[in-house]
Structures are given as structure tokens and as C-alpha cells.
Write a protein that holds these residues in place. Structure first.
Motif, PDB file in Angstrom:
ATOM      1  N   GLU A  69      71.044 -72.677 -63.802  1.00  0.00           N
ATOM      2  CA  GLU A  69      71.797 -73.251 -64.912  1.00  0.00           C
ATOM      3  C   GLU A  69      71.533 -72.516 -66.222  1.00  0.00           C
ATOM      4  OE1 GLU A  69      71.127 -77.479 -64.958  1.00  0.00           O
ATOM      5  OE2 GLU A  69      72.288 -77.771 -63.123  1.00  0.00           O
ATOM      6  N   THR A  70      70.300 -72.076 -66.433  1.00  0.00           N
ATOM      7  CA  THR A  70      69.980 -71.339 -67.659  1.00  0.00           C
ATOM      8  C   THR A  70      70.728 -70.013 -67.707  1.00  0.00           C
ATOM      9  OG1 THR A  70      67.796 -72.371 -67.777  1.00  0.00           O
ATOM     10  CG2 THR A  70      68.111 -70.335 -69.029  1.00  0.00           C
ATOM     11  N   LEU A  71      70.718 -69.271 -66.597  1.00  0.00           N
ATOM     12  CA  LEU A  71      71.453 -68.006 -66.558  1.00  0.00           C
ATOM     13  C   LEU A  71      72.953 -68.228 -66.777  1.00  0.00           C
ATOM     14  CD1 LEU A  71      69.719 -66.036 -63.666  1.00  0.00           C
ATOM     15  CD2 LEU A  71      69.770 -65.424 -66.088  1.00  0.00           C
ATOM     16  N   CYS A  72      73.498 -69.253 -66.160  1.00  0.00           N
ATOM     17  CA  CYS A  72      74.920 -69.548 -66.345  1.00  0.00           C
ATOM     18  C   CYS A  72      75.223 -69.884 -67.804  1.00  0.00           C
ATOM     19  CB  CYS A  72      75.367 -70.691 -65.428  1.00  0.00           C
ATOM     20  SG  CYS A  72      75.580 -70.214 -63.700  1.00  0.00           S
ATOM     21  N   GLU A  73      74.377 -70.697 -68.426  1.00  0.00           N
ATOM     22  CA  GLU A  73      74.584 -71.053 -69.832  1.00  0.00           C
ATOM     23  C   GLU A  73      74.512 -69.825 -70.731  1.00  0.00           C
ATOM     24  OE1 GLU A  73      72.009 -74.237 -71.134  1.00  0.00           O
ATOM     25  OE2 GLU A  73      72.582 -75.478 -69.416  1.00  0.00           O
ATOM     26  N   LEU A  74      73.528 -68.955 -70.496  1.00  0.00           N
ATOM     27  CA  LEU A  74      73.405 -67.736 -71.297  1.00  0.00           C
ATOM     28  C   LEU A  74      74.628 -66.838 -71.133  1.00  0.00           C
ATOM     29  CD1 LEU A  74      69.644 -66.889 -70.758  1.00  0.00           C
ATOM     30  CD2 LEU A  74      70.732 -67.499 -72.931  1.00  0.00           C
ATOM     31  N   LEU A  75      75.083 -66.689 -69.915  1.00  0.00           N
ATOM     32  CA  LEU A  75      76.272 -65.871 -69.675  1.00  0.00           C
ATOM     33  C   LEU A  75      77.498 -66.466 -70.358  1.00  0.00           C
ATOM     34  CD1 LEU A  75      75.504 -65.047 -65.970  1.00  0.00           C
ATOM     35  CD2 LEU A  75      75.832 -63.337 -67.776  1.00  0.00           C
ATOM     36  N   GLU A  76      77.648 -67.778 -70.281  1.00  0.00           N
ATOM     37  CA  GLU A  76      78.776 -68.448 -70.938  1.00  0.00           C
ATOM     38  C   GLU A  76      78.716 -68.274 -72.454  1.00  0.00           C
ATOM     39  OE1 GLU A  76      81.421 -70.354 -69.703  1.00  0.00           O
ATOM     40  OE2 GLU A  76      80.896 -70.131 -67.584  1.00  0.00           O
ATOM     41  N   LEU A  77      77.507 -68.364 -73.022  1.00  0.00           N
ATOM     42  CA  LEU A  77      77.346 -68.167 -74.464  1.00  0.00           C
ATOM     43  C   LEU A  77      77.772 -66.766 -74.896  1.00  0.00           C
ATOM     44  CD1 LEU A  77      73.930 -69.941 -75.186  1.00  0.00           C
ATOM     45  CD2 LEU A  77      76.177 -70.577 -76.098  1.00  0.00           C
ATOM     46  N   HIS A  78      77.689 -65.815 -73.987  1.00  0.00           N
ATOM     47  CA  HIS A  78      78.073 -64.442 -74.292  1.00  0.00           C
ATOM     48  C   HIS A  78      79.491 -64.114 -73.819  1.00  0.00           C
ATOM     49  CE1 HIS A  78      73.779 -64.083 -75.121  1.00  0.00           C
ATOM     50  NE2 HIS A  78      74.145 -63.076 -75.888  1.00  0.00           N
ATOM     51  N   GLY A  79      80.288 -65.148 -73.568  1.00  0.00           N
ATOM     52  CA  GLY A  79      81.703 -64.956 -73.292  1.00  0.00           C
ATOM     53  C   GLY A  79      82.101 -64.726 -71.856  1.00  0.00           C
ATOM     54  N   HIS A  80      81.189 -64.940 -70.920  1.00  0.00           N
ATOM     55  CA  HIS A  80      81.507 -64.736 -69.502  1.00  0.00           C
ATOM     56  C   HIS A  80      81.745 -66.080 -68.821  1.00  0.00           C
ATOM     57  CE1 HIS A  80      80.192 -60.574 -69.841  1.00  0.00           C
ATOM     58  NE2 HIS A  80      79.181 -61.039 -70.558  1.00  0.00           N
ATOM     59  N   HIS A  81      82.568 -66.065 -67.809  1.00  0.00           N
ATOM     60  CA  HIS A  81      82.732 -67.246 -66.960  1.00  0.00           C
ATOM     61  C   HIS A  81      81.689 -67.123 -65.858  1.00  0.00           C
ATOM     62  CE1 HIS A  81      84.316 -70.409 -64.552  1.00  0.00           C
ATOM     63  NE2 HIS A  81      84.721 -69.599 -63.594  1.00  0.00           N
ATOM     64  N   ALA A  82      80.742 -68.058 -65.799  1.00  0.00           N
ATOM     65  CA  ALA A  82      79.656 -67.995 -64.821  1.00  0.00           C
ATOM     66  C   ALA A  82      79.715 -69.195 -63.886  1.00  0.00           C
ATOM     67  CB  ALA A  82      78.303 -67.954 -65.531  1.00  0.00           C
ATOM     68  N   VAL A  83      79.456 -68.915 -62.618  1.00  0.00           N
ATOM     69  CA  VAL A  83      79.418 -69.953 -61.594  1.00  0.00           C
ATOM     70  C   VAL A  83      78.091 -69.802 -60.859  1.00  0.00           C
ATOM     71  CG1 VAL A  83      80.449 -70.762 -59.440  1.00  0.00           C
ATOM     72  CG2 VAL A  83      81.916 -70.003 -61.319  1.00  0.00           C
ATOM     73  N   GLY A  84      77.391 -70.911 -60.670  1.00  0.00           N
ATOM     74  CA  GLY A  84      76.110 -70.882 -59.984  1.00  0.00           C
ATOM     75  C   GLY A  84      76.181 -71.520 -58.610  1.00  0.00           C
ATOM     76  N   VAL A  85      75.480 -70.913 -57.662  1.00  0.00           N
ATOM     77  CA  VAL A  85      75.352 -71.464 -56.310  1.00  0.00           C
ATOM     78  C   VAL A  85      73.894 -71.403 -55.879  1.00  0.00           C
ATOM     79  CG1 VAL A  85      77.731 -70.926 -55.652  1.00  0.00           C
ATOM     80  CG2 VAL A  85      75.923 -69.266 -55.186  1.00  0.00           C
ATOM     81  N   ARG A  86      73.538 -72.196 -54.846  1.00  0.00           N
ATOM     82  CA  ARG A  86      72.135 -72.385 -54.458  1.00  0.00           C
ATOM     83  C   ARG A  86      71.559 -71.390 -53.480  1.00  0.00           C
ATOM     84  NH1 ARG A  86      72.858 -78.454 -52.648  1.00  0.00           N
ATOM     85  NH2 ARG A  86      74.583 -77.363 -51.687  1.00  0.00           N
ATOM     86  N   ASP A  87      72.397 -70.720 -52.706  1.00  0.00           N
ATOM     87  CA  ASP A  87      71.845 -69.821 -51.685  1.00  0.00           C
ATOM     88  C   ASP A  87      72.892 -68.817 -51.232  1.00  0.00           C
ATOM     89  OD1 ASP A  87      73.487 -71.045 -49.665  1.00  0.00           O
ATOM     90  OD2 ASP A  87      71.998 -72.621 -49.445  1.00  0.00           O
ATOM     91  N   GLY A  88      72.481 -67.950 -50.316  1.00  0.00           N
ATOM     92  CA  GLY A  88      73.369 -66.910 -49.831  1.00  0.00           C
ATOM     93  C   GLY A  88      74.581 -67.432 -49.091  1.00  0.00           C
ATOM     94  N   VAL A  89      74.433 -68.540 -48.393  1.00  0.00           N
ATOM     95  CA  VAL A  89      75.567 -69.120 -47.665  1.00  0.00           C
ATOM     96  C   VAL A  89      76.666 -69.515 -48.652  1.00  0.00           C
ATOM     97  CG1 VAL A  89      76.305 -71.035 -46.190  1.00  0.00           C
ATOM     98  CG2 VAL A  89      74.100 -69.915 -45.765  1.00  0.00           C
ATOM     99  N   GLU A  90      76.272 -70.202 -49.727  1.00  0.00           N
ATOM    100  CA  GLU A  90      77.245 -70.604 -50.748  1.00  0.00           C
ATOM    101  C   GLU A  90      77.817 -69.375 -51.463  1.00  0.00           C
ATOM    102  OE1 GLU A  90      75.629 -73.550 -53.402  1.00  0.00           O
ATOM    103  OE2 GLU A  90      75.309 -74.983 -51.776  1.00  0.00           O
TER     104      GLU A  90
END
Length: 110
Positions: free
Chosen positions: A26-47
Motif C-alpha cells: 500500500e505504501t508503494l502504491c500510494e507513493l506511485l499515485e502521488l507521483h502521477g502513476h496509476h498503481a495497483v497492488g496484489v499479494r502474490d505471483g498468482v494474482e
């Protein structure tokens, strides 16, 4: 904001953040969003593979190495065998930098 006062245009596609640690993800996604990127987070390789094969445009991936169900090394192996996904730009996010594959950029975890 750009110098002319307009908002920067968001790049097409998403950054996929793959990490089983919810705080890191969630932190990485928030940082990426703050810098203008659309970020999506998933829990593992399957997802991650489900998203990559869904047809959604993923333009970059941040991949943890140590995860349950399917770890980062397994994801890398599958990507390397897939004509459409093997050129996907990515970096490894790990506390065990010494375990990262040679030649792949690494984002060290604290």
C-alpha cells in the motif's frame, strides 16, 4: 503541477506492485499515485499473473521475491517464457538484495 499550472497527464497503463506485505504494498502504491502513476497492488505471483494476463495495460512491475503461493523468482521464470510478457520492465523489491537475479534493477527494502 506543471509550470503552466496544469496537472501533468497520467501515463497510460498501470504500475503493478506485487508484495505480500500489505504495508509495503500500500505504501508503494500510494507513493506511485502521488507521483502521477496509476498503481495497483496484489499479494502474490498468482494474482500478478492474473492481472498481467487480464488485458489491462501494465507498463511496469515492482516485484517482491519472497511471497507465498508463487514467489518472485517463479514469476520471473514464467515471464521469461512468455513472448508477450518477457519484455515487461520491472524491478525487484527485496530485503535480500543478494538473492536478486543479476541484471534486474533492485529496490532495497529497509
Amino acid at each position: 503541477m506543471k509550470p503552466d499550472g496544469t496537472a501533468p497527464q497520467r501515463p497510460e497503463g498501470m504500475v503493478l506492485v506485487v508484495d505480500d506485505d500489505v504495508v509495503v504494498r500500500e505504501t508503494l502504491c500510494e507513493l506511485l499515485e502521488l507521483h502521477g502513476h496509476h498503481a495497483v497492488g496484489v499479494r502474490d505471483g498468482v494474482e500478478a499473473l492474473a492481472v498481467l494476463r487480464s488485458g489491462d495495460k501494465v507498463r511496469f512491475m515492482v516485484l517482491d521475491l519472497a511471497m507465498p503461493h508463487m514467489n518472485g523468482m517463479q514469476v520471473l521464470r514464467i515471464l521469461s517464457e512468455d513472448r508477450e510478457l518477457k519484455e515487461l520492465p520491472l524491478c525487484i523489491s527485496t530485503a535480500a538484495v543478494e538473492n536478486a537475479p543479476i541484471g534486474v534493477p533492485v529496490l532495497p527494502k529497509p
